[in-house]
Every structure is written in C-alpha cells, then in structure tokens.
Design a protein around this motif. Structure first.
Motif, PDB file in Angstrom:
ATOM      1  N   LEU A 513      14.155 -21.459   3.726  1.00 22.07           N
ATOM      2  CA  LEU A 513      14.765 -22.327   2.645  1.00 22.07           C
ATOM      3  C   LEU A 513      16.138 -22.098   2.485  1.00 22.07           C
ATOM      4  N   ASP A 514      16.983 -21.241   3.369  1.00 21.02           N
ATOM      5  CA  ASP A 514      18.460 -20.838   3.255  1.00 21.02           C
ATOM      6  C   ASP A 514      18.602 -20.270   1.671  1.00 21.02           C
ATOM      7  N   ASP A 515      19.286 -20.980   1.012  1.00 23.24           N
ATOM      8  CA  ASP A 515      19.737 -20.333  -0.466  1.00 23.24           C
ATOM      9  C   ASP A 515      19.129 -21.169  -1.668  1.00 23.24           C
ATOM     10  N   ARG A 516      17.935 -21.962  -1.212  1.00 19.49           N
ATOM     11  CA  ARG A 516      17.194 -22.702  -2.251  1.00 19.49           C
ATOM     12  C   ARG A 516      15.997 -21.762  -2.680  1.00 19.49           C
ATOM     13  N   THR A 517      15.741 -21.759  -3.777  1.00 19.58           N
ATOM     14  CA  THR A 517      15.024 -20.821  -4.719  1.00 19.58           C
ATOM     15  C   THR A 517      13.542 -21.666  -5.017  1.00 19.58           C
ATOM     16  N   THR A 518      13.417 -22.790  -4.622  1.00 18.43           N
ATOM     17  CA  THR A 518      12.331 -23.653  -4.944  1.00 18.43           C
ATOM     18  C   THR A 518      12.133 -24.794  -3.846  1.00 18.43           C
ATOM     19  N   ALA A 519      10.782 -24.970  -3.366  1.00 29.67           N
ATOM     20  CA  ALA A 519      10.436 -25.900  -2.372  1.00 29.67           C
ATOM     21  C   ALA A 519      10.056 -27.118  -3.341  1.00 29.67           C
ATOM     22  N   ASP A 520      10.605 -28.116  -2.972  1.00 31.87           N
ATOM     23  CA  ASP A 520      10.060 -29.372  -3.696  1.00 31.87           C
ATOM     24  C   ASP A 520       8.641 -29.696  -3.598  1.00 31.87           C
ATOM     25  N   ARG A 521       8.474 -29.869  -2.277  1.00 33.65           N
ATOM     26  CA  ARG A 521       6.948 -30.172  -1.889  1.00 33.65           C
ATOM     27  C   ARG A 521       6.415 -29.324  -0.551  1.00 33.65           C
ATOM     28  N   VAL A 522       5.104 -29.097  -0.741  1.00 35.13           N
ATOM     29  CA  VAL A 522       4.444 -28.616   0.353  1.00 35.13           C
ATOM     30  C   VAL A 522       3.384 -29.491   0.702  1.00 35.13           C
ATOM     31  N   GLU A 523       3.261 -29.936   1.883  1.00 37.58           N
ATOM     32  CA  GLU A 523       2.332 -31.003   2.435  1.00 37.58           C
ATOM     33  C   GLU A 523       1.703 -30.327   3.721  1.00 37.58           C
ATOM     34  N   VAL A 524       0.223 -30.414   3.466  1.00 41.73           N
ATOM     35  CA  VAL A 524      -0.444 -29.896   4.508  1.00 41.73           C
ATOM     36  C   VAL A 524      -1.372 -31.034   5.069  1.00 41.73           C
ATOM     37  N   LEU A 525      -1.267 -31.654   6.289  1.00 40.61           N
ATOM     38  CA  LEU A 525      -2.053 -32.551   6.828  1.00 40.61           C
ATOM     39  C   LEU A 525      -2.945 -32.052   7.829  1.00 40.61           C
ATOM     40  N   TRP A 526      -4.301 -31.769   7.543  1.00 40.31           N
ATOM     41  CA  TRP A 526      -5.274 -31.283   8.179  1.00 40.31           C
ATOM     42  C   TRP A 526      -5.631 -31.811   9.390  1.00 40.31           C
ATOM     43  N   PRO A 527      -6.416 -31.053  10.278  1.00 44.51           N
ATOM     44  CA  PRO A 527      -6.695 -31.919  11.712  1.00 44.51           C
ATOM     45  C   PRO A 527      -7.739 -33.085  11.330  1.00 44.51           C
ATOM     46  N   GLY A 528      -8.704 -33.010  10.151  1.00 45.98           N
ATOM     47  CA  GLY A 528      -9.569 -33.906   9.979  1.00 45.98           C
ATOM     48  C   GLY A 528      -9.013 -35.286   9.054  1.00 45.98           C
ATOM     49  N   GLY A 529      -7.698 -35.145   9.006  1.00 53.11           N
ATOM     50  CA  GLY A 529      -6.818 -36.089   7.983  1.00 53.11           C
ATOM     51  C   GLY A 529      -6.959 -36.226   6.705  1.00 53.11           C
ATOM     52  N   THR A 530      -7.435 -35.002   5.888  1.00 59.98           N
ATOM     53  CA  THR A 530      -7.134 -34.686   4.772  1.00 59.98           C
ATOM     54  C   THR A 530      -5.661 -34.151   4.583  1.00 59.98           C
ATOM     55  N   VAL A 531      -5.225 -34.462   3.229  1.00 54.26           N
ATOM     56  CA  VAL A 531      -3.843 -34.115   2.836  1.00 54.26           C
ATOM     57  C   VAL A 531      -3.732 -33.357   1.476  1.00 54.26           C
ATOM     58  N   ASP A 532      -3.062 -32.195   1.649  1.00 51.64           N
ATOM     59  CA  ASP A 532      -3.153 -31.398   0.432  1.00 51.64           C
ATOM     60  C   ASP A 532      -1.398 -31.304   0.037  1.00 51.64           C
ATOM     61  N   ARG A 533      -0.986 -31.354  -1.314  1.00 56.25           N
ATOM     62  CA  ARG A 533       0.264 -31.255  -1.755  1.00 56.25           C
ATOM     63  C   ARG A 533       0.298 -30.165  -2.715  1.00 56.25           C
ATOM     64  N   LEU A 534       1.603 -29.676  -2.717  1.00 56.44           N
ATOM     65  CA  LEU A 534       1.752 -28.665  -3.857  1.00 56.44           C
ATOM     66  C   LEU A 534       3.116 -29.243  -4.195  1.00 56.44           C
ATOM     67  N   GLU A 535       3.569 -29.021  -5.593  1.00 61.61           N
ATOM     68  CA  GLU A 535       4.902 -29.551  -5.903  1.00 61.61           C
ATOM     69  C   GLU A 535       5.640 -28.107  -6.663  1.00 61.61           C
ATOM     70  N   ASN A 536       6.831 -28.127  -6.422  1.00 64.59           N
ATOM     71  CA  ASN A 536       7.799 -27.286  -7.020  1.00 64.59           C
ATOM     72  C   ASN A 536       7.233 -25.848  -6.852  1.00 64.59           C
ATOM     73  N   VAL A 537       7.097 -25.363  -5.462  1.00 61.68           N
ATOM     74  CA  VAL A 537       6.634 -24.124  -5.029  1.00 61.68           C
ATOM     75  C   VAL A 537       7.963 -23.163  -5.199  1.00 61.68           C
ATOM     76  N   PRO A 538       7.782 -21.987  -5.940  1.00 65.73           N
ATOM     77  CA  PRO A 538       8.835 -21.326  -5.883  1.00 65.73           C
ATOM     78  C   PRO A 538       8.966 -20.317  -4.581  1.00 65.73           C
ATOM     79  N   ALA A 539      10.229 -20.000  -3.732  1.00 67.21           N
ATOM     80  CA  ALA A 539      10.514 -19.440  -2.736  1.00 67.21           C
ATOM     81  C   ALA A 539      10.077 -17.802  -3.019  1.00 67.21           C
ATOM     82  N   GLY A 540      10.130 -17.139  -1.618  1.00 67.62           N
ATOM     83  CA  GLY A 540       9.683 -15.575  -1.699  1.00 67.62           C
ATOM     84  C   GLY A 540       8.038 -15.295  -2.140  1.00 67.62           C
TER      85      GLY A 540
END
Length: 560
Positions: A513-540
């Motif tokens: 994430l370089d010098d960023r301390t938070t990821a605004d969004r994490v999105e997981v697209l699973w092989p079966g097509g399901t999508v999971d999302r997480l918001e404002n995930v802290p780095a580290g």
C-alpha cells in the motif's frame, strides 16, 4: 505511445507511471540461523544424466495451520545401484521465532524418491493443505491428516487413482478447471527418458548434458477431482493429449477473464502451449495464435519457469517466462484481446537477462509499493560453460527487476545486499512471509547444493495480506481474484497454485500500500461468482475472508 494512451484510459486515477524512490531493503541470508540445512541431491556422478540438471523445487505450506508457513523441499536421489540410497525430501516446521525444526520423519515426508517439484492445495476440502510431489517415476499425493493427535502426511497416491503412469514430471498446479468446487491437478511432463535410453553428448570433446531435442516429448496431464478423494485422468477427453510438449513450467490462470481456468505449459525447445478452457470440459490450444508460443523472431526457446500477474494494473494477467542464456526473459503483456506482446526485448528486463539462464521467475512486490516486481533465479546447466562461452558462467546472480509503473522496470539486484546478489546454480524459488511482519521473504534452491532462505529487511512501507477460505468454491480459494483499492489506486491479484519453477508460494496474497495506512476497499471475486467486499481496512493486517461472510473476516495485526 499508443499503448500508453490505451492503458491510461483503463488506469484512470492511478499514479502512472510510478517512479517512487526505492527503499533501503536488503535480503539477508538467514538459512543457517533458521536451522535449515537442506542440500539437494541430484545423483550426479559424471554420467551426465538429463534429470540431474532439472531439480529441485520447494514449497511454503502451512501444514499445521498455525498461520506461519513451513517449508518442504523435494529432493532427488542417488541412481539405482548406489548402496547409500541417497538423501530424502525434507519438511521443516516454522517455530514462529525465526527458526525451523526438521519434522520430515515424524510427518512421513522423509521420502526416498527422485522428487523434482511440488504443488500445494487442500484437494479434499477438509481444511488442511495437502501436498503433491512430482518425480522421475511415480508422482505421489500426500494427504495432510491428524492421526493419534499428530499431524502426518499419508500417501494417498494409489487410493486416489494417481498411481501411474510413471513419467518424467516437473511442475504441477492445482486449479478448479470445471468450477465444481474442488481442485483438479495439472502436471507438466518433460521428455521420454530412461537410463537405458540415455544419449551421450559432448562439445569439443567435453561430455555434457544432452539438450531435450535429443529425446521425444511428453504430454501435459490433467487429473479431474471426482470430489470423493479420487481422480480421473481426463487428459485425452479434455483435448490436452500432445506428446510434442517438453514441459518444465506450468501456470493455471484465466488469461481471457471468462471465468474458466486456462493452462499454459512452458516448453523447452518446443513452442509454449496455451490451452484455452472452453467451459465444457475441453480445451483448445491457442499459443501460437495468441503470440505466446514463440519468440518475436519465431523461434521456440528453452523455457523453464513461469508466473502470471497483472503487473501494470491493466486488468489483464500478463506472463513472465524464464529462458536459456542468450535468449533473455519473456515478458508477455496481455493486450486484453486474446493476444500477448513480448515487452522484454524493448526493456531492461530483456537486456539484463540475456546472458543468464533463468529457471524460476516470480512476480513479487518486494518493497510493498503496490507494484509487482520480478524475481528471477538463475543458474546454468553446463559446469564448463565458461570454457565454451567466456561471458556465460555456471553459477549466476539472481535478478530483481523493480517495477517503475507504466510497464517500466529497473534491475536493483546490487541494491539488495551481498547475500542476495551472490552467484548460485539456482533452480526453484518461492516466497512467503516467514515471520508475519508483512513483507515477503524468499526461498531459493540450487542444483546439487544448499537451499538459501532470505529474510526481507529494512522496508517501511505499509502492506495488507489476504487469506481466503472457500465455502462453495474450493477451500483454498484458488482462482479467486482479489482487488485492493487505496487512495484511488486499484491493484488485482489472483490466488494460484504452483509457482515459478517446480515450487509453491505461500497461499496468501500480499498487497503493498506504499505509505497509505488504510485500504478503502477489498473485493474478492470467488470462482463461483460470489463477491465479498470489505471497506476501510487498516494496513498492517492479515485478513482472512471466508466466502460469503466478509462481515466476519478475521483481522490479525502483523508482528513488529
């Protein structure tokens, strides 16, 4: 300029090109301090048998599920008739304090076989990572089980229907090619060779190893997981039977983003084969049409290892391939229209890799700046090569090409410390965070010599690590595509089995994430097509995402 304009429209708000100042990172050799004393046995006695040049591979596998990666080494053996019988493969348990303990015997992995490569996956979806070992002879499948309160690996080769045929197998990869929720197995095979059929070759009266051109090729093999602990050979029905291949590297990846795993076989002195998954259980070979089969000048190169990744954030997975000395690396950029273009000849990647013989090659964000770099393990196969070609050496330095963004790379090997830059006769390489501090460490094997473990020291950038647990999809989440967005920048990685050359990375994705301390969004697209999302995930943090249950994701801080 055309490429730059086209990509710029896709990348949007990204900081592109990227040329941030490199950090003072070094890779420190901690092999001895860690208690790893593995030495590869290739059986060489001067007869110059072809398999002696190939191995060995290694895997990071969290066999005891404590979230600290352990290490497995595939080892060769002495040739038949030697009274010593040779060495064994080895498994080292991570003690979580920077040291490892040899647990090969107590876990059943002190194998006496001419092992070459390995691939890791939870093939039976029981929550424990299992191990497939390729060999000259019978490949073997080991199920990770708890017996009488102890972790052991039980040989399930025969019970699983994998006993035979005996071939010269090299790299392997697990992937759910039919999207049914369990992982299938692809294995690359090299050539049709035996001691009885060995050919004597020489240059200027110097006995050397023959090239693979001296032997008939061998087909890729596909084993379909039946979901009940057994496998069925689907090579021919799937359209994959092709004995013209001489496979050393293999990559299962969705090159055209249609939701089905394709497979690339990297061949030695034969065109590379890209098998496109039709989604109906069959494949069609498109390597030449896609531009990935041959070099720019139409030559079949001596390909070794391979890796795939979206290194330029274009949205499409590109390919790096290790080739012979005087052939340079291939860096096939995925144009997104079914075609690949080799960018290596026009870049530092090509110029710097021309004199080296590349085996393992991996995409790795070693400095956590958010851009995937390229690691290459080098070493020749002819001990006396310098007598024949004075500028080519037997032991060679590795390469680390730092990604500058915009498709540009610079070699930074000299900046990463004397330990890392030393010459070795390297073969396999794999990466993992051995100490859970957030950055990636490197394991490298050599031909007939000691392995080396490099600890990543000195970095200060932020990172985020993603571990997956499939529910409807396969348990490891192989084939899942994870996108991390931070500060307007988006980067995507796909979890894959089989890494580099004969080896296996840790089954965790690492995002810088370089010098960023938070990821605004994490999105997981699973092989079966399901999508999971997480918001404002802290780095580290290490984040464990279970399919369909993003809100209950496990979040564990890195160690300081």
């Amino acid at each position: 300029m055309r490429r730059a304009l086209a990509n710029a429209s896709v990348l949007g708000m990204l900081a592109w090109p990227h040329a941030a100042t490199a950090q003072a990172i070094s890779f420190t050799d901690v092999t001895g301090a860690a208690g790893i004393d593995f030495i590869h046995e290739n059986g060489a006695t001067g007869d110059k048998y072809l398999p002696e040049t190939v191995g060995s591979g290694a895997a990071f596998i969290d066999y005891d599920a404590d979230r600290f990666p352990d290490v497995f080494f595939a080892n060769g053996a002495h040739w038949p008739g030697d009274p010593d019988g040779g060495a064994t493969s080895r498994l080292y348990r991570n003690n979580r304090d920077g040291t490892f303990t040899d647990v090969s015997a107590e876990t059943g992995l002190d194998l006496r076989m001419y092992a070459l490569g390995t691939a890791v996956a939870d093939y039976d979806n029981d929550g424990d990572d299992d191990l497939f070992v390729t060999a000259l002879g019978q490949n073997r499948l080991f199920a990770n089980d708890v017996v009488d309160g102890r972790r052991v690996f039980r040989d399930r080769t025969e019970a699983a229907g994998l006993a035979g045929p005996e071939e010269f197998s090299t790299s392997a990869a697990w992937a759910d090619y039919d999207n049914d929720g369990d992982v299938d197995l692809f294995e690359a095979n090299y050539v049709d060779w035996s001691i009885d059929d060995d050919i004597l070759c020489s240059i200027e009266d110097i006995k050397i190893y023959c090239t693979p051109e001296s032997y008939p090729g061998a087909s890729l093999r596909l084993w379909m997981n039946n979901g009940d602990g057994t496998f069925t050979d689907r090579t021919e029905p799937a359209g994959l039977l092709d004995s013209t291949s001489k496979g050393l590297g293999i990559a299962a990846f969705d090159y055209n983003r249609d939701g089905w795993s394709d497979v690339l076989v990297v061949n030695d002195t034969e065109p590379n084969k890209l098998y496109e998954n039709r989604g109906d259980g069959t494949f069609v070979e498109v390597g030449l049409l896609a531009g990935i089969g041959l070099s720019e000048d139409g030559i079949a190169r001596a390909g070794m290892g391979v890796d795939t990744a979206d290194y330029d954030r274009s949205g499409h997975p590109s390919v790096v391939i290790g080739n012979f000395s005087n052939e340079m690396l291939a860096l096939f950029h995925n144009e997104g229209n079914g075609l690949f273009v080799d960018e290596a000849p026009r870049s530092e990647v090509g110029r710097r890799s021309l004199p080296t013989l590349a085996f393992a090659c991996l995409f790795i964000d070693y400095d956590l700046d958010g851009w995937l770099d390229i690691l290459v393990a080098n070493g020749h196969v002819v001990e006396v090569i310098q007598q024949i070609q004075p500028r080519i050496t037997y032991a060679q330095r590795p390469h680390m090409f730092r990604n500058l963004g915009g498709g540009g790379f610079e070699e930074v090997t000299d900046r990463l410390g004397a330990d890392f830059a030393s010459e070795r006769v390297a073969r396999g390489a794999s990466v993992a965070d051995i100490d859970n501090d957030g950055d990636l460490d490197i394991l490298m094997t050599t031909s007939g010599g000691p392995a080396v473990l490099f600890r990543n020291d000195g970095g200060s950038r932020q990172g985020l690590r993603i571990r997956l647990e499939g529910v409807d999809s396969n348990r490891n989440g192989l084939g899942a595509r994870v996108t991390v967005t931070a500060g307007g920048d988006a980067q995507t990685q796909t979890l894959r089995s089989g890494s580099g050359y004969l080896s296996q990375n840790e089954l965790v994705l690492t995002f810088g994430l370089d010098d960023r301390t938070t990821a605004d969004r994490v999105e997981v697209l699973w092989p079966g097509g399901t999508v999971d999302r997480l918001e404002n995930v802290p780095a580290g943090r290490m984040i464990t995402v279970r399919e369909g249950r993003a809100r209950t994701a496990e979040v564990v801080p890195f160690r300081n």
